[in-house]
Design a protein around this motif. Structure first.
Motif, PDB file in Angstrom:
ATOM      1  N   VAL A 174       8.670   7.708 -10.585  1.00 41.60           N
ATOM      2  CA  VAL A 174       8.925   7.970  -9.174  1.00 41.60           C
ATOM      3  C   VAL A 174       9.943   6.939  -8.699  1.00 41.60           C
ATOM      4  O   VAL A 174       9.673   5.741  -8.708  1.00 41.60           O
ATOM      5  CB  VAL A 174       7.635   7.861  -8.327  1.00 41.60           C
ATOM      6  CG1 VAL A 174       7.949   8.037  -6.848  1.00 41.60           C
ATOM      7  CG2 VAL A 174       6.598   8.867  -8.798  1.00 41.60           C
ATOM      8  N   GLY A 175      11.117   7.423  -8.308  1.00 40.96           N
ATOM      9  CA  GLY A 175      12.140   6.570  -7.727  1.00 40.96           C
ATOM     10  C   GLY A 175      12.054   6.656  -6.218  1.00 40.96           C
ATOM     11  O   GLY A 175      11.914   7.750  -5.670  1.00 40.96           O
ATOM     12  N   LEU A 176      12.109   5.514  -5.544  1.00 44.44           N
ATOM     13  CA  LEU A 176      12.071   5.480  -4.090  1.00 44.44           C
ATOM     14  C   LEU A 176      13.342   4.831  -3.560  1.00 44.44           C
ATOM     15  O   LEU A 176      13.797   3.819  -4.102  1.00 44.44           O
ATOM     16  CB  LEU A 176      10.865   4.675  -3.591  1.00 44.44           C
ATOM     17  CG  LEU A 176       9.487   5.234  -3.920  1.00 44.44           C
ATOM     18  CD1 LEU A 176       8.409   4.285  -3.422  1.00 44.44           C
ATOM     19  CD2 LEU A 176       9.295   6.617  -3.329  1.00 44.44           C
ATOM     20  N   GLU A 177      13.899   5.424  -2.503  1.00 43.76           N
ATOM     21  CA  GLU A 177      15.118   4.916  -1.877  1.00 43.76           C
ATOM     22  C   GLU A 177      14.981   5.085  -0.369  1.00 43.76           C
ATOM     23  O   GLU A 177      14.549   6.136   0.097  1.00 43.76           O
ATOM     24  CB  GLU A 177      16.334   5.671  -2.402  1.00 43.76           C
ATOM     25  CG  GLU A 177      17.640   5.349  -1.711  1.00 43.76           C
ATOM     26  CD  GLU A 177      18.009   3.868  -1.749  1.00 43.76           C
ATOM     27  OE1 GLU A 177      18.353   3.323  -0.673  1.00 43.76           O
ATOM     28  OE2 GLU A 177      17.951   3.252  -2.830  1.00 43.76           O
ATOM     29  N   ALA A 229      11.846   6.777   0.568  1.00 41.02           N
ATOM     30  CA  ALA A 229      10.843   5.732   0.792  1.00 41.02           C
ATOM     31  C   ALA A 229      10.434   5.759   2.259  1.00 41.02           C
ATOM     32  O   ALA A 229      11.217   6.137   3.134  1.00 41.02           O
ATOM     33  CB  ALA A 229      11.410   4.365   0.429  1.00 41.02           C
ATOM     34  N   THR A 230       9.223   5.360   2.522  1.00 42.50           N
ATOM     35  CA  THR A 230       8.726   5.275   3.885  1.00 42.50           C
ATOM     36  C   THR A 230       9.109   3.924   4.470  1.00 42.50           C
ATOM     37  O   THR A 230       8.710   2.884   3.927  1.00 42.50           O
ATOM     38  CB  THR A 230       7.183   5.431   3.911  1.00 42.50           C
ATOM     39  OG1 THR A 230       6.847   6.673   3.282  1.00 42.50           O
ATOM     40  CG2 THR A 230       6.646   5.401   5.322  1.00 42.50           C
ATOM     41  N   LEU A 265       6.080  -0.687   1.473  1.00 38.90           N
ATOM     42  CA  LEU A 265       6.664  -1.063   0.190  1.00 38.90           C
ATOM     43  C   LEU A 265       5.966  -0.328  -0.948  1.00 38.90           C
ATOM     44  O   LEU A 265       4.746  -0.413  -1.102  1.00 38.90           O
ATOM     45  CB  LEU A 265       6.560  -2.576   0.008  1.00 38.90           C
ATOM     46  CG  LEU A 265       7.428  -3.220  -1.047  1.00 38.90           C
ATOM     47  CD1 LEU A 265       8.894  -2.819  -0.905  1.00 38.90           C
ATOM     48  CD2 LEU A 265       7.297  -4.721  -0.964  1.00 38.90           C
ATOM     49  N   GLY A 266       6.755   0.404  -1.727  1.00 39.65           N
ATOM     50  CA  GLY A 266       6.212   1.089  -2.888  1.00 39.65           C
ATOM     51  C   GLY A 266       5.564   2.413  -2.557  1.00 39.65           C
ATOM     52  O   GLY A 266       5.952   3.100  -1.612  1.00 39.65           O
ATOM     53  N   ASP A 267       4.549   2.747  -3.340  1.00 33.02           N
ATOM     54  CA  ASP A 267       3.879   4.042  -3.265  1.00 33.02           C
ATOM     55  C   ASP A 267       2.381   3.861  -3.533  1.00 33.02           C
ATOM     56  O   ASP A 267       1.874   4.290  -4.567  1.00 33.02           O
ATOM     57  CB  ASP A 267       4.518   4.974  -4.308  1.00 33.02           C
ATOM     58  CG  ASP A 267       3.969   6.376  -4.265  1.00 33.02           C
ATOM     59  OD1 ASP A 267       3.381   6.768  -3.249  1.00 33.02           O
ATOM     60  OD2 ASP A 267       4.132   7.075  -5.276  1.00 33.02           O
ATOM     61  N   PRO A 268       1.675   3.192  -2.606  1.00 30.89           N
ATOM     62  CA  PRO A 268       0.269   2.875  -2.863  1.00 30.89           C
ATOM     63  C   PRO A 268      -0.616   4.108  -3.042  1.00 30.89           C
ATOM     64  O   PRO A 268      -1.626   4.038  -3.742  1.00 30.89           O
ATOM     65  CB  PRO A 268      -0.156   2.058  -1.639  1.00 30.89           C
ATOM     66  CG  PRO A 268       0.866   2.344  -0.601  1.00 30.89           C
ATOM     67  CD  PRO A 268       2.131   2.683  -1.317  1.00 30.89           C
TER      68      PRO A 268
END
Length: 188
Positions: free
Chosen positions: A88-91, A117-118, A122-125
Motif C-alpha cells: 500500500v503506497g500512500l501519498e 493519504a489522510t 500518519l500511515g494506515d493504522p
C-alpha cells in the motif's frame, strides 16, 4: 547458477524513467533526486537502493510505502513482495496520487496500490500491522505512529533528522540503528 539479487532485479524490472514526468525523463540515469512537482522529488536511485536493502523485503510481506510520490518505490516494493504480498503506497498530494497510480498501474502488479493519504494521520493504522514500512520523507523524530503499525519482527526504514534509521520491532522492544546521513523532503 548465480543467485539473483532481488533488489537489482526489481530495479531492472521497473526502470526509473517510467515513473518520471516527461520533462525530466531524459535525466532518469542521473543519480540524484529529480523534481516530480508539488515540492516533491523522485529519490536518488542509490538512496532508494540503500533503503530497500535495509528494509529486507521478503516474498509475501505486507508493506506500507509512506510518501509514495511517483509510484516508483511502490512498484519496486511490489516486485520484492511478489503476488503473495500486499503493498500500500500512500501519498498526500492529490495530483501525485493520480500520477503515481497511473505509473503503478502500468506495472501489472495488482497486489500493489497507491492511495490518497489522510491529512493529519500518519500511515494506515486500520490495515496494520505491516511487515515492512518504507518512509520516503524526513521526520524530526522517530514516528511512533508508524512504529505502532509494525508487526512483530517488522522493519521500518525512515530518515530522521538527517540520518537514515532502521527501526526493528521485536515484541515490545524497538531497536533503532543509524545508517548514514541523507536529505529528504519533510514528512507531513
Amino acid at each position: 547458477m548465480a543467485d539473483v539479487d532481488p533488489v537489482a532485479a526489481a530495479f531492472a524490472a521497473h526502470p526509473r524513467e517510467g515513473f518520471l514526468p516527461e520533462k525530466v525523463r531524459s535525466r532518469a540515469a542521473y543519480d540524484g533526486p529529480l523534481d516530480i512537482g508539488h515540492g516533491q522529488t523522485n529519490s536518488q536511485p542509490r538512496t532508494v537502493e540503500a533503503m530497500l536493502r535495509l528494509l529486507d523485503v521478503r516474498p509475501g510481506d505486507r508493506v506500507l510505502d509512506v510518501g509514495a510520490g511517483s509510484g516508483w518505490t511502490t512498484a519496486l516494493l511490489a516486485h520484492l513482495t511478489g503476488p503473495g504480498g500486499r503493498v500500500v503506497g500512500l501519498e498526500l498530494e492529490p495530483d501525485l496520487v493520480v500520477f503515481g497510480s497511473g505509473n503503478l498501474a502500468r506495472t501489472d502488479q495488482p497486489w500493489a496500490s497507491l492511495e490518497q493519504a489522510t491529512p493529519g494521520r500518519l500511515g494506515d493504522p486500520d490495515r496494520a500491522p505491516y511487515d515492512r514500512i518504507l518512509v520516503s520523507a524526513e521526520a524530526r523524530t522517530t514516528p511512533r505512529a508508524l512504529v505502532d503499525q509494525l508487526a512483530d519482527g517488522g522493519r521500518m526504514v525512515v530518515p530522521v533528522a538527517g540520518e537514515l534509521l532502521l527501526v526493528v520491532r521485536e515484541g515490545e522492544q524497538v531497536v533503532e540503528t543509524g545508517h548514514g546521513g541523507y536529505r529528504f523532503v519533510p514528512l507531513r
